[in-house]
Scaffold this active site. Sequence first.
Site, PDB file in Angstrom:
ATOM      1  N   LEU A  33      40.028  44.383  36.893  1.00  0.00           N
ATOM      2  CA  LEU A  33      39.101  43.224  36.846  1.00  0.00           C
ATOM      3  C   LEU A  33      39.816  42.480  38.123  1.00  0.00           C
ATOM      4  O   LEU A  33      40.800  42.207  38.358  1.00  0.00           O
ATOM      5  CB  LEU A  33      39.200  42.412  35.742  1.00  0.00           C
ATOM      6  CG  LEU A  33      38.406  43.449  34.541  1.00  0.00           C
ATOM      7  CD1 LEU A  33      38.393  42.314  33.514  1.00  0.00           C
ATOM      8  CD2 LEU A  33      37.251  44.054  34.936  1.00  0.00           C
ATOM      9  N   HIS A  34      38.617  42.091  39.090  1.00  0.00           N
ATOM     10  CA  HIS A  34      39.195  40.990  39.922  1.00  0.00           C
ATOM     11  C   HIS A  34      38.097  39.718  39.838  1.00  0.00           C
ATOM     12  O   HIS A  34      37.398  39.607  38.993  1.00  0.00           O
ATOM     13  CB  HIS A  34      38.965  41.479  41.465  1.00  0.00           C
ATOM     14  CG  HIS A  34      37.702  42.320  41.669  1.00  0.00           C
ATOM     15  ND1 HIS A  34      36.361  41.912  41.621  1.00  0.00           N
ATOM     16  CD2 HIS A  34      37.355  43.854  41.748  1.00  0.00           C
ATOM     17  CE1 HIS A  34      35.597  42.715  41.959  1.00  0.00           C
ATOM     18  NE2 HIS A  34      36.213  43.815  41.934  1.00  0.00           N
ATOM     19  N   HIS A  37      34.612  40.155  38.806  1.00  0.00           N
ATOM     20  CA  HIS A  37      34.280  40.737  37.540  1.00  0.00           C
ATOM     21  C   HIS A  37      34.358  39.233  36.760  1.00  0.00           C
ATOM     22  O   HIS A  37      33.362  38.909  35.897  1.00  0.00           O
ATOM     23  CB  HIS A  37      35.222  41.552  36.906  1.00  0.00           C
ATOM     24  CG  HIS A  37      35.264  42.899  37.458  1.00  0.00           C
ATOM     25  ND1 HIS A  37      36.261  43.565  38.161  1.00  0.00           N
ATOM     26  CD2 HIS A  37      34.088  43.782  37.447  1.00  0.00           C
ATOM     27  CE1 HIS A  37      35.869  44.508  38.557  1.00  0.00           C
ATOM     28  NE2 HIS A  37      34.596  45.085  38.159  1.00  0.00           N
ATOM     29  N   GLN A  61      30.517  59.437  35.815  1.00  0.00           N
ATOM     30  CA  GLN A  61      30.089  59.056  37.019  1.00  0.00           C
ATOM     31  C   GLN A  61      30.981  59.309  38.363  1.00  0.00           C
ATOM     32  O   GLN A  61      30.760  58.805  39.612  1.00  0.00           O
ATOM     33  CB  GLN A  61      29.861  57.358  37.156  1.00  0.00           C
ATOM     34  CG  GLN A  61      30.821  56.430  37.066  1.00  0.00           C
ATOM     35  CD  GLN A  61      30.716  55.008  36.859  1.00  0.00           C
ATOM     36  OE1 GLN A  61      30.033  54.654  35.742  1.00  0.00           O
ATOM     37  NE2 GLN A  61      30.578  53.896  37.744  1.00  0.00           N
ATOM     38  N   GLY A 147      27.020  43.171  39.386  1.00  0.00           N
ATOM     39  CA  GLY A 147      27.143  42.632  40.544  1.00  0.00           C
ATOM     40  C   GLY A 147      26.343  42.968  41.852  1.00  0.00           C
ATOM     41  O   GLY A 147      26.188  44.298  41.651  1.00  0.00           O
ATOM     42  N   LYS A 149      27.293  43.381  44.509  1.00  0.00           N
ATOM     43  CA  LYS A 149      27.940  44.460  45.570  1.00  0.00           C
ATOM     44  C   LYS A 149      27.584  45.630  45.322  1.00  0.00           C
ATOM     45  O   LYS A 149      27.504  46.489  46.354  1.00  0.00           O
ATOM     46  CB  LYS A 149      29.592  44.006  45.229  1.00  0.00           C
ATOM     47  CG  LYS A 149      30.596  45.209  45.367  1.00  0.00           C
ATOM     48  CD  LYS A 149      31.068  45.147  46.710  1.00  0.00           C
ATOM     49  CE  LYS A 149      31.837  46.390  47.101  1.00  0.00           C
ATOM     50  NZ  LYS A 149      32.104  47.182  45.761  1.00  0.00           N
ATOM     51  N   ASP A 150      27.054  46.258  44.244  1.00  0.00           N
ATOM     52  CA  ASP A 150      26.724  47.586  43.958  1.00  0.00           C
ATOM     53  C   ASP A 150      25.324  47.454  43.935  1.00  0.00           C
ATOM     54  O   ASP A 150      24.486  47.479  43.031  1.00  0.00           O
ATOM     55  CB  ASP A 150      27.314  48.202  42.722  1.00  0.00           C
ATOM     56  CG  ASP A 150      28.916  48.295  42.610  1.00  0.00           C
ATOM     57  OD1 ASP A 150      29.352  48.877  43.532  1.00  0.00           O
ATOM     58  OD2 ASP A 150      29.375  47.547  42.091  1.00  0.00           O
ATOM     59  N   GLN A 153      23.087  50.392  42.522  1.00  0.00           N
ATOM     60  CA  GLN A 153      23.269  50.386  41.050  1.00  0.00           C
ATOM     61  C   GLN A 153      22.404  49.438  40.400  1.00  0.00           C
ATOM     62  O   GLN A 153      21.662  49.583  39.351  1.00  0.00           O
ATOM     63  CB  GLN A 153      24.964  50.103  40.502  1.00  0.00           C
ATOM     64  CG  GLN A 153      25.210  49.709  39.100  1.00  0.00           C
ATOM     65  CD  GLN A 153      26.658  49.745  38.962  1.00  0.00           C
ATOM     66  OE1 GLN A 153      27.411  50.941  38.944  1.00  0.00           O
ATOM     67  NE2 GLN A 153      27.201  49.006  38.561  1.00  0.00           N
ATOM     68  N   SER A 186      37.690  46.989  43.025  1.00  0.00           N
ATOM     69  CA  SER A 186      38.911  47.453  42.463  1.00  0.00           C
ATOM     70  C   SER A 186      39.429  48.449  43.354  1.00  0.00           C
ATOM     71  O   SER A 186      40.570  48.618  43.300  1.00  0.00           O
ATOM     72  CB  SER A 186      38.514  48.037  41.356  1.00  0.00           C
ATOM     73  OG  SER A 186      37.787  47.331  40.315  1.00  0.00           O
TER      74      SER A 186
HETATM   75  O1  PAF Z   1      30.022  48.809  38.014  1.00  0.00           O
HETATM   76  C1  PAF Z   1      30.755  49.441  37.548  1.00  0.00           C
HETATM   77  O2  PAF Z   1      31.917  49.199  37.337  1.00  0.00           O
HETATM   78  C2  PAF Z   1      30.409  50.842  36.664  1.00  0.00           C
HETATM   79  O3  PAF Z   1      29.452  51.506  37.624  1.00  0.00           O
HETATM   80  C3  PAF Z   1      29.659  50.400  35.405  1.00  0.00           C
HETATM   81  C4  PAF Z   1      28.259  49.678  35.545  1.00  0.00           C
HETATM   82  C5  PAF Z   1      30.476  49.592  34.512  1.00  0.00           C
HETATM   83  C6  PAF Z   1      29.309  51.584  34.626  1.00  0.00           C
HETATM   84  O4  PAF Z   1      30.454  52.369  34.235  1.00  0.00           O
END
Ligand code: PAF
Length: 283
Positions: A33-34, A37, A61, A147, A149-150, A153, A186
């Site tokens: 975590l940073h 998060h 993933q 976030g 950032k992704d 996602q 991370s």
């Molecule tokens: O963004 C992440 O850290 C991961 O892709 C997540 C959403 C926790 C799913 O494993």
Amino acid sequence: MKIAKTIGSVRKLVRQARSKGKSVGLVPTMGALHQGHISLIEKATKNTSFVVVSIFVNPAQFGPKEDFKKYPRPLRNDLKLCENAGADVVFAPSAREIYPQENLTWVNVEKLSQPLCGRSRPGHFRGVATVCAKLFNIVQPDAAFFGQKDAQQAALIRRMAADLNFPLKIIICPTVRQPDGLALSSRNQYLSPQEKKDAVCLYKSLRKCRQMVVLGENSSKKIIAQMRNILSAPASAKIEYVEIVDVKTLQPLTKIDRSALVAIAVRIGSTRLIDNILIDVPK
Ligand code: PAF
């Protein structure tokens, strides 16, 4: 703060909180975590009254040549950070707990999984969507926090929650950056001191894009060319993609004439970094 390692124990804690009338927030993470998060956990504590942080390095993933094995797992420090940020529970299951048998049911968010990072990471978003669907079913939160950032996602999880009628809000929080502009990740800890300096080219290129838009440029081709110049300057940098796409569909825009996502992926040495900005175009 409680630590739950099993689905049964996290469900019990959530049930108890619900019986006291609490609303439940979920912050899904892979640990290491940073401050990015932490900002999600803090947002969750503001919006909901019982906050669950999941820490799970999701094998589904990662591609076969990716960094699953070496992904940092500083659990003790993560627990401290969660507690300080105001989490009520950390859900830290084993891979067996989440995938007790060969997983045959996958969530595929079509069209949104293929472009951008999907091209070089086949199967990645299928793994992300599936584990998030599992976490949503396990914790059954009122809201889940991710976030910006992704960005891909975020778009994909939003769409999955809508398509599958998950009864929760998806809340996307702004990217947290170092003072020099590098987006927190991370994976930044894989960078050497020189690479850390080089990695600032990602944010520099995004700033250039914003500046060009402010000055009236709207041709994606022209903007991308300037961004590529900046991104290819450091010797350690290798561009994977620089794209300007529609925020919702993730399809390329030739002109920035509506809200756009400007997204980049660049390898700095052997570390793959991503970053993005949103450009709002009023209708
Ligand atoms: O963004 C992440 O850290 C991961 O892709 C997540 C959403 C926790 C799913 O494993």
